[in-house]
Design an enzyme around this catalytic site. Sequence first.
Site, PDB file in Angstrom:
ATOM      1  N   LYS B 108     -14.647   8.113  15.489  1.00  0.00           N
ATOM      2  CA  LYS B 108     -14.554   8.429  16.710  1.00  0.00           C
ATOM      3  C   LYS B 108     -15.390   9.430  17.019  1.00  0.00           C
ATOM      4  CE  LYS B 108     -11.615  10.589  19.806  1.00  0.00           C
ATOM      5  NZ  LYS B 108     -10.285  11.420  20.229  1.00  0.00           N
ATOM      6  N   GLY B 169      -5.847  16.393  26.330  1.00  0.00           N
ATOM      7  CA  GLY B 169      -4.846  17.145  26.378  1.00  0.00           C
ATOM      8  C   GLY B 169      -4.006  17.678  27.716  1.00  0.00           C
ATOM      9  N   ALA B 195      -7.832   9.839  25.524  1.00  0.00           N
ATOM     10  CA  ALA B 195      -7.506  11.372  26.180  1.00  0.00           C
ATOM     11  C   ALA B 195      -6.740  11.064  27.641  1.00  0.00           C
ATOM     12  CB  ALA B 195      -8.849  12.076  26.277  1.00  0.00           C
ATOM     13  N   GLY B 196      -5.904  12.369  27.678  1.00  0.00           N
ATOM     14  CA  GLY B 196      -5.570  12.339  29.338  1.00  0.00           C
ATOM     15  C   GLY B 196      -4.187  11.750  29.474  1.00  0.00           C
ATOM     16  N   ASN B 217      -2.815  11.517  21.645  1.00  0.00           N
ATOM     17  CA  ASN B 217      -2.231  12.543  20.684  1.00  0.00           C
ATOM     18  C   ASN B 217      -1.247  13.466  21.364  1.00  0.00           C
ATOM     19  OD1 ASN B 217      -1.922  14.222  18.661  1.00  0.00           O
ATOM     20  ND2 ASN B 217      -4.030  14.773  18.082  1.00  0.00           N
ATOM     21  N   THR B 218      -1.782  14.402  22.198  1.00  0.00           N
ATOM     22  CA  THR B 218      -0.838  15.512  22.758  1.00  0.00           C
ATOM     23  C   THR B 218       0.263  14.702  23.148  1.00  0.00           C
ATOM     24  OG1 THR B 218      -2.931  16.627  23.061  1.00  0.00           O
ATOM     25  CG2 THR B 218      -1.031  17.346  23.976  1.00  0.00           C
TER      26      THR B 218
END
Lengths: 66, 302
Positions: B108, B169, B195-196, B217-218
């Site tokens: 990645k 994040g 992301a986001g 992830n977050t």
Amino acid sequence: MKIILNGEQKECPKGTTIEKLLDLYKIDKNRAAVELNLKIVPRKELSARMLNDADILEVVTFVGGG
Amino acid sequence: MLVADRIKKKLEDKELKIGKYVFTSRLFVGTGKYTSMEVMAEALEASGAEVVTVAVRRVKINESESLLDYIDTKKYKILPNTAGCYSADEAIRVARLARETGMSDMIKLEVLGDEKTLLPDPIETLKATTVLVKEGFTVLVYTSDDPIVAKKLEDAGATCVMPAGAPIGSGQGILNKNNIRIILESAKVPIIVDAGVGTASDVTMAMELGCEGVLLNTGIALAKDPVRMAKAMKLACESGRHAYLSGRIPKKLYAKASSPSFYLPVYFFTLIKNIWFSCCPYVVYMCAVRIGKHNGYHLVRL
């Protein structure tokens, strides 16, 4: 002789191979990748490659990340 | 054939192909920021993900616990990232190290512009993509939602292009759906929103737009209950995918009743009342005309 392992100075006896050094510090070689003086050491060569004085060694593994 | 079997067959979806790898789950999850390794392992399981991202870092000497103790590498495909790299050279170095672990040739690729925004640096990202593709990596490249940059990365040989929904994040969801649509329109490689993502509906939206998958992830790791959120993300991903494949109805300005308006079992009185009210103005008008004529007036027709 003195080497630098992940930014820290370490002592190890002459004639130490990379594999032996990893064993010494209890690093699982199956989960790590090694760079010697900024050049990647192929996994197959870990047991044969001898360390020299002032070698700079980077050993990396996987940690949590996104 | 039983109804259940027929439905199962109808709901089948093609697998997600990333280079030589094939996945059933379209949700990729990260392994960072969890409060404990146990929670992470449970969340991974609940998410149903088959690909998990990891970061490459120096081995901590004399530390016994390893992330890989909690990830079954037979079950999950490891996707190492180049997080924390701010130049093509750094990212290439990290990618090579990651591959040398012998666990994955997928990378990645993320090359960031600065620490404050964590936005990708398109020029360095393109440079690194070109080099890594040449070296035979399966490159999944993180980029902004700029359609032109996405196209250039695809042309450079990226296996998969991963535009950001919003900054890393930030949990803001997909800020520019139109850009993602434009990217999807011309892309010939899988597009995965990376992301986001803040919550389940963000995942659904990405999938409804036609993305091949979502990486996050977050959104899971920092939720109050990460395991339940992981499950929510899994369902959201599947929902969005099914909705996309189903083909949504077009949006209309006015209402359109779902039920037929005829043969409604109403009371006789209600029926008469409705008929009366609907023709009331006309009847009144006609009466006025008649009475007017009778009295010698001629009302002007409206």
